[in-house]
Design a protein around this motif. Structure first.
Motif, PDB file in Angstrom:
ATOM      1  N   ASN A 251      57.862  74.304  15.409  1.00 11.48           N
ATOM      2  CA  ASN A 251      57.861  75.485  14.487  1.00 11.48           C
ATOM      3  C   ASN A 251      56.466  76.214  14.128  1.00 11.48           C
ATOM      4  OD1 ASN A 251      58.626  77.611  12.700  1.00 11.48           O
ATOM      5  ND2 ASN A 251      60.206  76.337  11.691  1.00 11.48           N
TER       6      ASN A 251
ATOM      7  N   THR B  69      61.924  74.878   7.651  1.00 15.49           N
ATOM      8  CA  THR B  69      62.375  73.381   7.859  1.00 15.49           C
ATOM      9  C   THR B  69      63.451  73.197   8.166  1.00 15.49           C
ATOM     10  OG1 THR B  69      60.809  73.144   5.788  1.00 15.49           O
ATOM     11  CG2 THR B  69      61.777  71.252   6.599  1.00 15.49           C
ATOM     12  N   TYR B  70      64.425  73.810   7.968  1.00 17.11           N
ATOM     13  CA  TYR B  70      65.758  73.625   8.303  1.00 17.11           C
ATOM     14  C   TYR B  70      65.821  74.020   9.941  1.00 17.11           C
ATOM     15  CZ  TYR B  70      70.780  75.060   8.987  1.00 17.11           C
ATOM     16  OH  TYR B  70      72.105  75.293   9.247  1.00 17.11           O
ATOM     17  N   ARG B  71      65.289  74.909  10.299  1.00 16.74           N
ATOM     18  CA  ARG B  71      65.086  75.231  11.656  1.00 16.74           C
ATOM     19  C   ARG B  71      64.216  74.128  12.266  1.00 16.74           C
ATOM     20  NH1 ARG B  71      63.675  81.647  11.299  1.00 16.74           N
ATOM     21  NH2 ARG B  71      66.191  82.525  11.090  1.00 16.74           N
TER      22      ARG B  71
ATOM     23  N   PHE C 165      64.095  70.988  12.302  1.00 14.42           N
ATOM     24  CA  PHE C 165      64.963  69.836  12.402  1.00 14.42           C
ATOM     25  C   PHE C 165      66.436  70.399  13.168  1.00 14.42           C
ATOM     26  CE2 PHE C 165      62.437  68.047   9.266  1.00 14.42           C
ATOM     27  CZ  PHE C 165      62.195  66.728   9.464  1.00 14.42           C
ATOM     28  N   GLY C 166      66.305  71.680  13.725  1.00 10.90           N
ATOM     29  CA  GLY C 166      67.567  71.829  14.607  1.00 10.90           C
ATOM     30  C   GLY C 166      68.675  72.818  13.880  1.00 10.90           C
ATOM     31  N   GLY C 167      68.515  72.911  12.511  1.00 11.61           N
ATOM     32  CA  GLY C 167      69.485  73.601  11.710  1.00 11.61           C
ATOM     33  C   GLY C 167      69.618  75.197  12.074  1.00 11.61           C
ATOM     34  N   ARG C 168      71.035  75.686  12.653  1.00 14.54           N
ATOM     35  CA  ARG C 168      71.382  76.804  13.096  1.00 14.54           C
ATOM     36  C   ARG C 168      72.364  77.497  12.151  1.00 14.54           C
ATOM     37  NH1 ARG C 168      67.289  75.831  14.745  1.00 14.54           N
ATOM     38  NH2 ARG C 168      66.315  75.941  16.815  1.00 14.54           N
TER      39      ARG C 168
ATOM     40  N   GLY D 290      66.100  71.865   3.258  1.00 16.01           N
ATOM     41  CA  GLY D 290      66.129  72.508   4.470  1.00 16.01           C
ATOM     42  C   GLY D 290      66.038  71.183   5.512  1.00 16.01           C
TER      43      GLY D 290
ATOM     44  N   GLU E  65      64.062  77.590   4.867  1.00 15.96           N
ATOM     45  CA  GLU E  65      64.846  77.988   6.250  1.00 15.96           C
ATOM     46  C   GLU E  65      64.143  77.511   7.268  1.00 15.96           C
ATOM     47  OE1 GLU E  65      67.137  82.027   7.978  1.00 15.96           O
ATOM     48  OE2 GLU E  65      65.020  82.264   7.015  1.00 15.96           O
TER      49      GLU E  65
ATOM     50  N   GLY F  29      69.202  70.110   8.013  1.00 16.75           N
ATOM     51  CA  GLY F  29      69.071  70.379   9.246  1.00 16.75           C
ATOM     52  C   GLY F  29      69.117  69.203   9.903  1.00 16.75           C
TER      53      GLY F  29
ATOM     54  N   ILE G 247      72.717  77.004   4.932  1.00 13.95           N
ATOM     55  CA  ILE G 247      71.403  77.154   4.306  1.00 13.95           C
ATOM     56  C   ILE G 247      71.293  78.474   3.190  1.00 13.95           C
ATOM     57  CG2 ILE G 247      70.256  78.453   5.997  1.00 13.95           C
ATOM     58  CD1 ILE G 247      68.766  75.226   4.176  1.00 13.95           C
TER      59      ILE G 247
END
Length: 311
Positions: free
Chosen positions: A296, A71-73, A75-78, A209, A69, A213, A82
């Motif tokens: 992050n 790592t997802y964040r 790269f901008g994942g929201r 992630g 989660e 992301g 995930i």
């Protein structure tokens, strides 16, 4: 603005207090996600659901879904796509622990401070629970399709999950580990075991992630390398703790490797070199993190905490 240079990679005490304070809250959030995807304990096969859920709910650091989660964040994942993968990776990791504890493997009776699955439910049900979590993890990951229009990314992420779990990943590492039980293991094969048995699921976590992301191919390769280093440092630290910590600290028997006559990084290189190598390997991992886009601080603090942990 360039990211600030840091030199205290190996010092858990230097972690910002806000990261330490937020860790418990993040762990609870991850557990809530995993809980939503566990099977309901009903029907004629209720026993297998109970064994699966008991093993997942036994606790743990939830490090793989958390790293996924974060790592997802990074790269901008929201989105929510995930979350099924977070639950899936924890199920697959738990399946490996159930099997590791079996009498035919490590023969451990305690895991995370509670009886292991085979002690609680019997050898037969523990084998089936491990198998069930393995395939149910993949079934759960597919549910990510409901949360995104990018089905291609989800399909590729499932491919990463399967590859890093299977014969070229975690299970492949377990095969070599089992085959060399009660035998001296050369450093080359020990590195292979660690890279696959421990590192592969960490690589899957962070790569999935990053992919979901929005990471590009070059960034994905960097994430894979970083996760591999984290996995190696984590496993070496695990070897260190097996000879320096207590059963109460770890929630599982200490000297388990010695009891099973296993070659470890500590037996090959010695305790002091193992500690130095953990610091050096973790520094390389953090260096890769600093080369990636985005910020992050929690992810960096989490990585440093996990590989300098005392339990």
């Amino acid at each position: 603005m360039e990211k600030a240079e840091r030199t205290d990679y190996g010092q858990e005490a230097s972690l910002p207090e806000e990261i330490k304070r937020s860790l418990d809250q993040r762990t609870k959030e991850v557990e809530a996600v995993v809980e939503r995807y566990l099977p309901e304990e009903t029907g004629h096969q209720k026993t297998i659901f109970e064994a699966m859920n008991y093993s997942v709910r036994a606790g743990g650091k939830r490090l793989r879904p958390m790293l996924m989660e974060e790592t997802y964040r990074l790269f901008g994942g929201r989105g929510q796509e995930i979350e099924p993968f977070m639950a899936a990776i924890e199920m697959i990791h738990t399946s490996s622990l159930i099997h590791d504890d079996l009498p035919c493997m490590d023969n451990d009776e305690l895991r995370r401070g509670v009886p292991t699955a085979w002690v609680k439910f019997g050898y037969d049900m523990a084998v089936l629970a491990g198998d069930a979590l393995l395939i149910y993890g993949v079934e759960t990951a597919v549910k990510a399709c409901a949360f995104t229009q990018n089905g291609g990314a989800v399909a590729r992420a499932i491919g990463i999950l399967a590859a890093k779990t299977g014969i070229y990943g975690m299970i492949g590492g377990q095969v070599v580990d089992v085959q060399l039980t009660n035998q001296p293991i050369p450093r080359e094969k020990l590195d292979f075991i660690y890279r696959l048995k421990t590192g592969a699921l960490l690589e899957a976590s962070m790569m999935i992630g990053a992919l979901l992301g929005g990471a590009d191919e070059e960034q994905l390769k960097k994430v894979e390398e970083m996760a591999s280093l984290i996995g190696l440092a984590f496993q070496i630290q695990d070897d260190i703790l097996d000879v320096t910590a207590t059963t109460e600290q770890l929630g599982k028997p200490v000297y388990s490797d010695e009891k099973n006559q296993k070659t470890t990084y500590v037996t090959l290189e010695g305790l002091e070199k193992a500690r130095k190598d953990v610091a050096e390997i973790s520094a390389r991992a953090i260096g890769i993190l600093h080369s990636l886009p985005g910020e992050n601080p929690f992810l960096e603090g989490l990585i440093r905490l996990l590989i300098t942990r005392e339990k």
